[in-house]
Design an enzyme around this catalytic site. Structure first.
Site, PDB file in Angstrom:
ATOM      1  N   GLU A   1       0.775  -1.128   0.023  1.00  0.00           N
ATOM      2  CA  GLU A   1      -0.005  -0.074  -0.060  1.00  0.00           C
ATOM      3  C   GLU A   1       0.908   1.278  -0.084  1.00  0.00           C
ATOM      4  O   GLU A   1       1.800   1.285   0.934  1.00  0.00           O
ATOM      5  CB  GLU A   1      -0.866   0.053   1.301  1.00  0.00           C
TER       6      GLU A   1
ATOM      7  N   THR B   1      -4.068   4.804  -1.379  1.00  0.00           N
ATOM      8  CA  THR B   1      -5.261   5.320  -0.451  1.00  0.00           C
ATOM      9  C   THR B   1      -5.776   6.296  -1.066  1.00  0.00           C
ATOM     10  O   THR B   1      -5.493   7.244  -2.195  1.00  0.00           O
ATOM     11  CB  THR B   1      -4.557   5.653   0.857  1.00  0.00           C
TER      12      THR B   1
ATOM     13  N   ALA C   1      -9.928  10.867   3.266  1.00  0.00           N
ATOM     14  CA  ALA C   1     -11.116  11.181   3.891  1.00  0.00           C
ATOM     15  C   ALA C   1     -11.716  12.513   3.047  1.00  0.00           C
ATOM     16  O   ALA C   1     -11.082  13.497   2.999  1.00  0.00           O
ATOM     17  CB  ALA C   1     -11.202  11.368   5.327  1.00  0.00           C
TER      18      ALA C   1
HETATM   19  P1  FAD Z   1     -18.319   1.086   7.144  1.00  0.00           P
HETATM   20  O1  FAD Z   1     -18.220  -0.356   6.615  1.00  0.00           O
HETATM   21  O2  FAD Z   1     -19.170   1.978   6.460  1.00  0.00           O
HETATM   22  O3  FAD Z   1     -18.434   1.090   8.824  1.00  0.00           O
HETATM   23  C1  FAD Z   1     -18.261   2.259   9.229  1.00  0.00           C
HETATM   24  C2  FAD Z   1     -18.890   1.992  10.683  1.00  0.00           C
HETATM   25  O4  FAD Z   1     -20.137   2.056  10.594  1.00  0.00           O
HETATM   26  C3  FAD Z   1     -18.331   0.624  11.563  1.00  0.00           C
HETATM   27  O5  FAD Z   1     -18.261   1.009  12.780  1.00  0.00           O
HETATM   28  C4  FAD Z   1     -19.489  -0.141  11.235  1.00  0.00           C
HETATM   29  O6  FAD Z   1     -19.798  -1.227  12.099  1.00  0.00           O
HETATM   30  C5  FAD Z   1     -20.864   0.790  11.032  1.00  0.00           C
HETATM   31  N1  FAD Z   1     -21.875   0.277  10.105  1.00  0.00           N
HETATM   32  C6  FAD Z   1     -21.501  -0.061   8.846  1.00  0.00           C
HETATM   33  N2  FAD Z   1     -22.900  -0.380   8.247  1.00  0.00           N
HETATM   34  C7  FAD Z   1     -23.799   0.165   9.202  1.00  0.00           C
HETATM   35  C8  FAD Z   1     -25.130   0.218   8.867  1.00  0.00           C
HETATM   36  N3  FAD Z   1     -25.833  -0.242   7.883  1.00  0.00           N
HETATM   37  N4  FAD Z   1     -25.800   0.586   9.923  1.00  0.00           N
HETATM   38  C9  FAD Z   1     -25.194   0.950  11.161  1.00  0.00           C
HETATM   39  N5  FAD Z   1     -23.520   1.180  11.417  1.00  0.00           N
HETATM   40  C10 FAD Z   1     -23.032   0.565  10.238  1.00  0.00           C
HETATM   41  N6  FAD Z   1      -9.663   5.899   5.422  1.00  0.00           N
HETATM   42  C11 FAD Z   1      -9.193   6.847   4.388  1.00  0.00           C
HETATM   43  O7  FAD Z   1      -9.744   7.819   4.914  1.00  0.00           O
HETATM   44  N7  FAD Z   1      -8.605   6.531   3.355  1.00  0.00           N
HETATM   45  C12 FAD Z   1      -8.159   5.292   3.041  1.00  0.00           C
HETATM   46  O8  FAD Z   1      -7.368   5.143   1.899  1.00  0.00           O
HETATM   47  C13 FAD Z   1      -8.391   4.361   3.803  1.00  0.00           C
HETATM   48  N8  FAD Z   1      -7.945   3.067   3.603  1.00  0.00           N
HETATM   49  C14 FAD Z   1      -8.191   1.978   4.503  1.00  0.00           C
HETATM   50  C15 FAD Z   1      -7.696   0.791   4.030  1.00  0.00           C
HETATM   51  C16 FAD Z   1      -8.165  -0.536   4.708  1.00  0.00           C
HETATM   52  C17 FAD Z   1      -7.562  -1.925   4.522  1.00  0.00           C
HETATM   53  C18 FAD Z   1      -8.753  -0.312   6.250  1.00  0.00           C
HETATM   54  C19 FAD Z   1      -9.056  -1.577   6.978  1.00  0.00           C
HETATM   55  C20 FAD Z   1      -9.241   0.924   6.463  1.00  0.00           C
HETATM   56  C21 FAD Z   1      -8.826   2.201   5.662  1.00  0.00           C
HETATM   57  N9  FAD Z   1      -9.228   3.573   6.014  1.00  0.00           N
HETATM   58  C22 FAD Z   1      -9.151   4.559   5.121  1.00  0.00           C
HETATM   59  C23 FAD Z   1      -9.953   3.773   7.406  1.00  0.00           C
HETATM   60  C24 FAD Z   1     -11.593   3.671   7.243  1.00  0.00           C
HETATM   61  O9  FAD Z   1     -11.985   4.641   6.083  1.00  0.00           O
HETATM   62  C25 FAD Z   1     -12.090   4.062   8.252  1.00  0.00           C
HETATM   63  O10 FAD Z   1     -11.976   2.751   9.299  1.00  0.00           O
HETATM   64  C26 FAD Z   1     -13.542   4.246   8.504  1.00  0.00           C
HETATM   65  O11 FAD Z   1     -14.024   4.702   9.699  1.00  0.00           O
HETATM   66  C27 FAD Z   1     -14.647   3.121   8.222  1.00  0.00           C
HETATM   67  O12 FAD Z   1     -14.331   2.503   7.022  1.00  0.00           O
HETATM   68  P2  FAD Z   1     -15.541   1.463   6.473  1.00  0.00           P
HETATM   69  O13 FAD Z   1     -15.101   1.271   4.927  1.00  0.00           O
HETATM   70  O14 FAD Z   1     -14.970   0.288   7.225  1.00  0.00           O
HETATM   71  O15 FAD Z   1     -16.694   1.987   6.778  1.00  0.00           O
END
Ligand code: FAD
Length: 292
Positions: free
Chosen positions: A17, A48, A51
């Site tokens: 990455e 990446t 946000a």
């Molecule tokens: P979601 O899957 O949408 O989940 C977010 C939260 O909401 C979780 O607590 C989940 O339990 C909850 N949730 C999900 N669906 C629902 C629903 N239907 N109803 C209620 N609650 C729900 N961040 C960046 O800004 N840029 C990047 O490039 C980046 N790369 C990443 C790469 C990896 C491999 C990982 C693991 C994380 C990365 N992140 C990045 C961080 C990520 O953006 C954060 O962790 C963010 O807070 C959550 O993203 P997500 O896609 O997991 O969100």
């Protein structure tokens, strides 16, 4: 090629990455890192995405450079929170025009400097909505983020897995896990995913220790635990001996990866932090043991 095809062919993958550098000096430094890590022939390299779309141009430029200058497949991340759906389509179309076939669909953290009046009315709130949009409009392979220790905002690990399952049900082809320093957390996560019916490949996130400051900052941000074994190893390194710390970080990560590979992990996604030494050391260590 789509990552799903690569994952189908290979017992396990390894990948790197990168993030878009913010300065000219950073860009020049990163070019050397990419060049040296490219010699290891990773299965894919990822970019990446800031946000709220904060790194949109930089991410595009980096993805373009990787697409043109390396032989690896490029995985572009895309965050959705704070972007209008039109902006999302624009980003996806620009990646599609570059020939990119792989997207990691993530929500992104809520940017601290963004107040609610700046959030477009049609911004998605969760990553599953982005998965849905991509799968319904583009011929792309889509991955999602998973959290072995649970996402920091999730009410419980059980709920978090339920939401992960929902993302996969929208068509996600694989999961990339947040980094962790205790393999048992990952094995427990795999078991819970399996029980929940999540049957797509799950790749492990690997973050060698680069510096103490970075370790504490990143683990606090994402809620990853620092196990006793790691604390003990770190406490034995003389203060200010950065070389010994990096060396220890490589060895710790190599030990983690060795066990993960022996247990059949589908992929090792290495967070390079735009540095080459640890990623090179780690892959060479595993290759020396005939594991990669
Ligand atoms: P979601 O899957 O949408 O989940 C977010 C939260 O909401 C979780 O607590 C989940 O339990 C909850 N949730 C999900 N669906 C629902 C629903 N239907 N109803 C209620 N609650 C729900 N961040 C960046 O800004 N840029 C990047 O490039 C980046 N790369 C990443 C790469 C990896 C491999 C990982 C693991 C994380 C990365 N992140 C990045 C961080 C990520 O953006 C954060 O962790 C963010 O807070 C959550 O993203 P997500 O896609 O997991 O969100």
């Amino acid at each position: 090629m789509k990552l799903s095809e690569i994952l189908e062919k290979k017992k396990h993958t390894f990948s790197f990455e990168y993030f878009p550098p913010k300065t000219e000096k950073g860009i020049v430094k990163q070019e050397k890192v990419i060049e040296s890590l490219d010699e290891l022939n990773p299965d894919f390299v990822s970019v990446t995405f800031g946000a709220g779309g904060s790194s949109k141009e930089g991410s595009y430029e980096l993805a373009k450079k990787l697409q043109e200058k390396t032989d690896s497949e490029v995985l572009a991340y895309l965050t959705c929170y704070g972007l209008s759906q039109k902006e999302i389509h624009n980003v996806l179309s620009s990646y599609q025009d570059l020939g990119i076939e792989n997207i990691l669909a993530i929500r992104g953290d809520i940017p601290e400097d963004m107040d609610s009046s700046q959030i477009p009315g049609d911004s998605f709130s969760y990553a599953y909505e982005l998965v849905n949009l991509i799968k319904n409009n583009y011929d792309m392979c889509v991955g999602v983020a998973g959290y072995p220790e649970g996402h920091v905002e999730a009410p419980s690990k059980e709920k978090d897995i339920e939401y992960l399952k929902y993302k996969v049900d929208q068509g996600a082809d694989y999961v990339i896990a947040q980094f962790f320093y205790d393999n048992d957390d990952f094995f427990d996560f795999l078991e819970r995913c399996h029980k929940a019916g999540i049957n797509v490949p799950i790749l492990a996130g690997v973050m060698p220790v680069y510096s103490l400051r970075m370790l504490y900052m990143l683990t606090e941000d994402c809620g990853a635990a620092i196990p006793e074994k790691l604390k003990k190893g770190l406490s034995e390194i003389p203060e200010d001996d950065t070389e010994a710390l990096v060396e220890f970080g490589i060895e710790y990560a190599a030990e983690q990866c060795e066990e993960l590979l022996q247990e059949g992990v589908r992929g090792l996604h290495i967070y390079t932090m735009n540095k080459s030494e640890s990623a090179l050391g780690l892959v060479r260590n595993l290759r020396g043991k005939g594991l990669l």
